[in-house]
Structure formats: C-alpha cells, structure tokens
Design an enzyme around this catalytic site. Sequence first.
Site, PDB file in Angstrom:
ATOM      1  N   ASP A  64       0.818  -1.212   0.000  1.00 29.84           N
ATOM      2  CA  ASP A  64       0.000   0.000   0.000  1.00 29.84           C
ATOM      3  C   ASP A  64       0.855   1.266   0.000  1.00 29.84           C
ATOM      4  O   ASP A  64       0.458   2.287  -0.565  1.00 29.84           O
ATOM      5  CB  ASP A  64      -0.927   0.004   1.209  1.00 29.84           C
ATOM      6  CG  ASP A  64      -2.179  -0.827   0.981  1.00 29.84           C
ATOM      7  OD1 ASP A  64      -2.330  -1.390  -0.114  1.00 29.84           O
ATOM      8  OD2 ASP A  64      -3.017  -0.917   1.905  1.00 29.84           O
ATOM      9  N   GLY A  65       2.041   1.221   0.634  1.00 31.04           N
ATOM     10  CA  GLY A  65       2.913   2.388   0.612  1.00 31.04           C
ATOM     11  C   GLY A  65       3.359   2.736  -0.792  1.00 31.04           C
ATOM     12  O   GLY A  65       3.375   3.914  -1.191  1.00 31.04           O
ATOM     13  N   ASN A  95      -5.222   8.713   1.824  1.00 32.47           N
ATOM     14  CA  ASN A  95      -5.442   8.149   3.156  1.00 32.47           C
ATOM     15  C   ASN A  95      -5.724   9.211   4.201  1.00 32.47           C
ATOM     16  O   ASN A  95      -6.810   9.247   4.773  1.00 32.47           O
ATOM     17  CB  ASN A  95      -4.227   7.324   3.594  1.00 32.47           C
ATOM     18  CG  ASN A  95      -4.367   5.856   3.270  1.00 32.47           C
ATOM     19  OD1 ASN A  95      -5.380   5.416   2.741  1.00 32.47           O
ATOM     20  ND2 ASN A  95      -3.344   5.082   3.585  1.00 32.47           N
ATOM     21  N   ASP A  96      -4.733  10.075   4.478  1.00 36.86           N
ATOM     22  CA  ASP A  96      -4.927  10.984   5.608  1.00 36.86           C
ATOM     23  C   ASP A  96      -3.931  12.131   5.608  1.00 36.86           C
ATOM     24  O   ASP A  96      -2.897  12.101   4.950  1.00 36.86           O
ATOM     25  CB  ASP A  96      -4.827  10.224   6.945  1.00 36.86           C
ATOM     26  CG  ASP A  96      -3.606   9.306   7.030  1.00 36.86           C
ATOM     27  OD1 ASP A  96      -2.531   9.715   6.571  1.00 36.86           O
ATOM     28  OD2 ASP A  96      -3.729   8.189   7.550  1.00 36.86           O
ATOM     29  N   ALA A 106      -3.976   9.450  21.303  1.00 36.65           N
ATOM     30  CA  ALA A 106      -3.492   9.602  22.685  1.00 36.65           C
ATOM     31  C   ALA A 106      -3.821  10.985  23.228  1.00 36.65           C
ATOM     32  O   ALA A 106      -2.951  11.713  23.715  1.00 36.65           O
ATOM     33  CB  ALA A 106      -1.992   9.321  22.767  1.00 36.65           C
TER      34      ALA A 106
END
Length: 354
Positions: A69-70, A176-177, A241
Amino acid sequence: MAVQRVGLVVHRGRAAAREAAGVVLGWCAAHGVPCTEIDVWSRDHRRHSGREEAHAAGEPDLVVTLGGDGTFLRGARIAVKTGAAVLGVDLGRVGFLTEVPACDLATALDTVHAGHAPVEERMTLTMRASRPPEVPADLGPFLDHGRGPTLPPPPTRPEPAAGDGWGVPLDVNALNDVVVEKLARDHQVGAGVYISGRLLAAYSADALVVATPTGSTAYSFSAGGPVLSPHMDAVVFTPIAAHMTFNRTVVAAPDEPVALRILPHSGRAAVSIDGQLRGVLHPGDWIGVYRAPQRVRLVRLRPTDFYGRLRERFRLTDAPAAAIDGESAPFFRPDSCVPPDLAGLRLAPPAAAR
C-alpha cells in the site's frame, strides 16, 4: 481504455517487485506502449512533487505500482495530478489498496488495454494553510534520518482573487490521511479543532488525524477509529493519545471541512500527507483539510469485496460462543439472478468470482 503510456513505480527493495517490473516492461515492449519507471524514493537526489513526477514520466494514463500500500500511495500521488488510472499489484502484507496478484499481471494489463477493466474512484483530501508550509533547516537532517530525502513542501495552487483570511490553497491530494503530530517526545500537540468553521474542542494529543474513508483502515484505525466503506465520502477526525475525556472519532460530512490551529503553548508539529512529511507548523499556524475535487481512479478487475478483504487482512475470527450454531448462512450473496428490489444495491460478487 487503450493504454497510451505507462508510469511504473517499483519497490526496488523486493525481489518480487523487481521481477514483476520485468513483466510490465516486456508487456509494454510487445504492445508498443512507452513505459517510464518513476523513482519516487530518490535517496541520492532531491524528490519532486507529484505533478513534476507525472510530467517527467510523459504524463502516463496508467500508473502501475509494484509493492504494498505504501508503494501504491506513492503512485497515486502522481496519478491523481493528471487523472491517470492506478493499477496496484499486490506484493505487500496488509494491503487494502492493491488489487492484482503478481501472477495475474500480464492478464490484468491485457484487460485494461482492451477497455474491459472497471475503474473505481476514491475521495481525496486537499488543504489550505495560514502560510505555505516548510521544513526548518535545523530539522531537515533529523526528520530525514532513516528515510532518505523528504518530499518538497506542497506548492500553492493558483486561484482567482479571494477574500482575506482564507489561507493559501495547497496543491496536494491525500488518499489516506493528513496527520499533525508532535515533534518532541515530551511535548504534545496543542490544537483547536474546528469543523465547518465552529470550534469542536481544544486537544492536547500525540497526533491528530484527518482521514478519508479509504484511510479509515490506516492510522485512524490503529487509534480506535471506525472502519468506513471506501465507496462513501466522509471526513474522519481521530485524535491520537488525547489527554482529555472526549477522545472519540468524529465522522463529518464530505462538505464539512476540518481545521486545526496550533495553540500558543504547543510545541512545533509535523504535517504528514499519506505518511510523507511535508512541513512543520508553529504556534499560531493553522491548516484546513477538506474534500478535493480530484479523485483517485483505481483499476479493478472484478467487483470490490471490501468486507471480505477486511475479514482476511485483519484475520477476523468468529466468537467462540457462536460456534455451536455452525457456519454462518449466506445472506444477500448473488450466486443466482438478483431480485428486482435488490438490483440497485452493492452486493458481494458471486462465489465463483471471489
């Protein structure tokens, strides 16, 4: 589509990828189709933007990626700039984007060249920023360590005259993001998060992720975010987090932008697009992330079985308590003629096609 020119993105660190590259080059030579390998790693010289890479490769109408995927994301970054389709060959371990097994590569190229391969479109994200992003000189060697030279900061997009305060439009597309994350281990990112122009909350967190539905199974998922169908449009915000009670993902509508303003007490924050560092934000800087008009075009050889792949890739198992009921019965599995009231639905492919 009859293929006119191929751009080839190869993960040269894998023998299987190098072998598959030979298949693509042989196919292109046999069909008289020009093929240019695009070196998107470029460890020995500076890297280029997606638009520059596409131009240097002769504006290919098909980009073939050989890796996981990378590697696919590297190829998609180039293809989206010219509207090229992307054919991902699956040589990875946990792939959701790659499509074709290496053993079927020549057949897949024949199918695409004959115009028989469907093309699936996926939403991407683009950005505006309070100022053009940059990587400070003192951080460059530290951030490049172990990964080679970084991509250049995103170039600005030309646009007609606009009102003040809307920021600088950036020529980027994230499949993706977009991630804003802390640079110092002992200093979290402090950011106000706005959705549709209204403050949602001020966060103190390791990172803040704005993802597409395609990216919902990537970094956002690892932080407990939901899995979204890649066939829908949405903007997914997930804190990583977070030191606060409200640490849940928010799924916004595709026309609802998400903006992040770095607070005065925050340390500097890195901005990554599809896993690639593209700039550093300082206190007072902001970015806005929203649906882009450009979409990534994925070549598919058969209807996508996303949920079957989800079960396979994440090795989902059934609850032990359900074992007494035996195997799950098929449901809405169109092995026979589809009833009229289901004809407009997206269903799993017939068993013979899986």
